[in-house]
Design a protein around this motif. Structure first.
Motif, PDB file in Angstrom:
ATOM      1  N   LEU A 130       0.824  -1.207   0.000  1.00 12.58           N
ATOM      2  CA  LEU A 130       0.000   0.000   0.000  1.00 12.58           C
ATOM      3  C   LEU A 130       0.860   1.261   0.000  1.00 12.58           C
ATOM      4  CD1 LEU A 130      -2.831  -1.066   2.466  1.00 12.58           C
ATOM      5  CD2 LEU A 130      -3.023  -0.751  -0.011  1.00 12.58           C
ATOM      6  N   ARG A 131       1.991   1.188   0.681  1.00 14.91           N
ATOM      7  CA  ARG A 131       2.902   2.339   0.680  1.00 14.91           C
ATOM      8  C   ARG A 131       3.427   2.602  -0.728  1.00 14.91           C
ATOM      9  NH1 ARG A 131       8.512   2.752   1.738  1.00 14.91           N
ATOM     10  NH2 ARG A 131       9.094   4.829   2.503  1.00 14.91           N
ATOM     11  N   MET A 132       3.745   1.543  -1.454  1.00 14.65           N
ATOM     12  CA  MET A 132       4.219   1.707  -2.816  1.00 14.65           C
ATOM     13  C   MET A 132       3.128   2.308  -3.712  1.00 14.65           C
ATOM     14  SD  MET A 132       6.084  -1.046  -5.353  1.00 14.65           S
ATOM     15  CE  MET A 132       4.657  -2.125  -5.504  1.00 14.65           C
ATOM     16  N   LEU A 133       1.906   1.836  -3.557  1.00 10.35           N
ATOM     17  CA  LEU A 133       0.807   2.384  -4.351  1.00 10.35           C
ATOM     18  C   LEU A 133       0.543   3.850  -3.999  1.00 10.35           C
ATOM     19  CD1 LEU A 133      -1.728  -0.602  -4.378  1.00 10.35           C
ATOM     20  CD2 LEU A 133      -0.150   0.104  -6.181  1.00 10.35           C
ATOM     21  N   LYS A 134       0.729   4.212  -2.739  1.00 11.10           N
ATOM     22  CA  LYS A 134       0.562   5.595  -2.311  1.00 11.10           C
ATOM     23  C   LYS A 134       1.532   6.503  -3.063  1.00 11.10           C
ATOM     24  CE  LYS A 134      -0.795   8.697   1.043  1.00 11.10           C
ATOM     25  NZ  LYS A 134      -2.158   8.993   1.510  1.00 11.10           N
TER      26      LYS A 134
END
Length: 249
Positions: free
Chosen positions: A101-105
């Motif tokens: 999710l951090r990468m997608l953010k």
């Protein structure tokens, strides 16, 4: 003087953009997580090129950092380079969901929000451009990293179509392997990658700015990677996906 805001500006392609745009006389706004490294980068650029450099320490994976950079884009920039990004070592089913999710953010939400923050001012002035860093991986099924970069390509093309009547350009930059800290930070062993597949960051930036000036919506630097993308379109999508899953990383 025109102003360029660059995210992930202290290393790799982001640093190459900073050097090139400083040489071209841009006032710079540099964004990165490491405040001390950001200050060192700014000092070097000011000393070498004599340009004004503003530093904005921010982690785009956090709401506070993203909101502050978003607000700076709304103040007005002439060129936005959404370069910040990273990859994960493991296959996506094995990675913690928080890391995914951090990468997608960073790859998707930050690109969306910063682009939308910068565009209204550009449209009002009837000048400006956005370069969103994607990847050749975005043309293939290559875990959630590739999926996030496919989003960047699709979004950039859509934004380019919407903005062209306002004399504003949006482009996705899709390099292959580039000699930067990118893979090292992810603890990836790239020793088996053939030397001819590696690109130089400064040359990638040069080709990107040339393609932007030509009005391209998608830039794939170097003939070798143009051939890779073209070849991928010749085979059935499922076969390409299976090969990417097996060998792509």
């Amino acid at each position: 003087m025109p102003t360029a805001l660059i995210t992930g500006a202290t290393a790799g392609i982001g640093a190459a953009f900073a050097r090139r745009l400083a040489a071209d006389g841009f006032t710079l706004v540099l964004v990165a997580r490491d405040e001390s490294r950001l200050a060192e980068t700014a000092d070097r650029l000011k000393l070498r090129y004599g340009v004004s450099v503003e530093v904005l320490p921010a982690d785009l994976a956090g709401e506070d950092g993203l909101s502050r950079v978003e607000a700076r884009c709304r103040e007005g920039v002439d060129l936005l380079v959404n370069n910040a990004g990273f990859t994960l070592l493991g296959r996506f089913p094995d990675n913690p969901v928080a890391d995914e999710l951090r990468m997608l953010k960073v790859h998707c939400e930050a690109v969306l929000r910063l682009t939308l923050a910068a565009l209204p001012g550009m449209k009002e002035r009837r000048r400006g451009a956005v370069i969103n860093l994607a990847s050749v991986a975005g043309f293939f099924a290559s875990s959630s990293y590739g999926a996030s970069k496919a989003y960047v390509i699709n979004f950039s093309e859509s934004a380019a179509a919407e903005a062209r009547g306002d004399n504003v350009r949006v482009m996705a930059l899709c390099p292959g392997y580039v000699r930067t800290e990118f893979h090292q930070r992810a603890s990836m062993d790239m020793s088996g990658t053939p030397g001819f597949m590696w690109l130089d960051a400064d040359r990638v930036v040069g080709e990107a700015l040339r393609d932007l000036a030509l009005g391209k919506w998608v830039s794939v630097p170097s003939l070798r990677y143009k051939a890779v993308v073209a070849a991928g379109k010749l085979f059935p999508r499922r076969l390409v996906s299976e090969l990417s899953a097996r060998f792509g990383r």
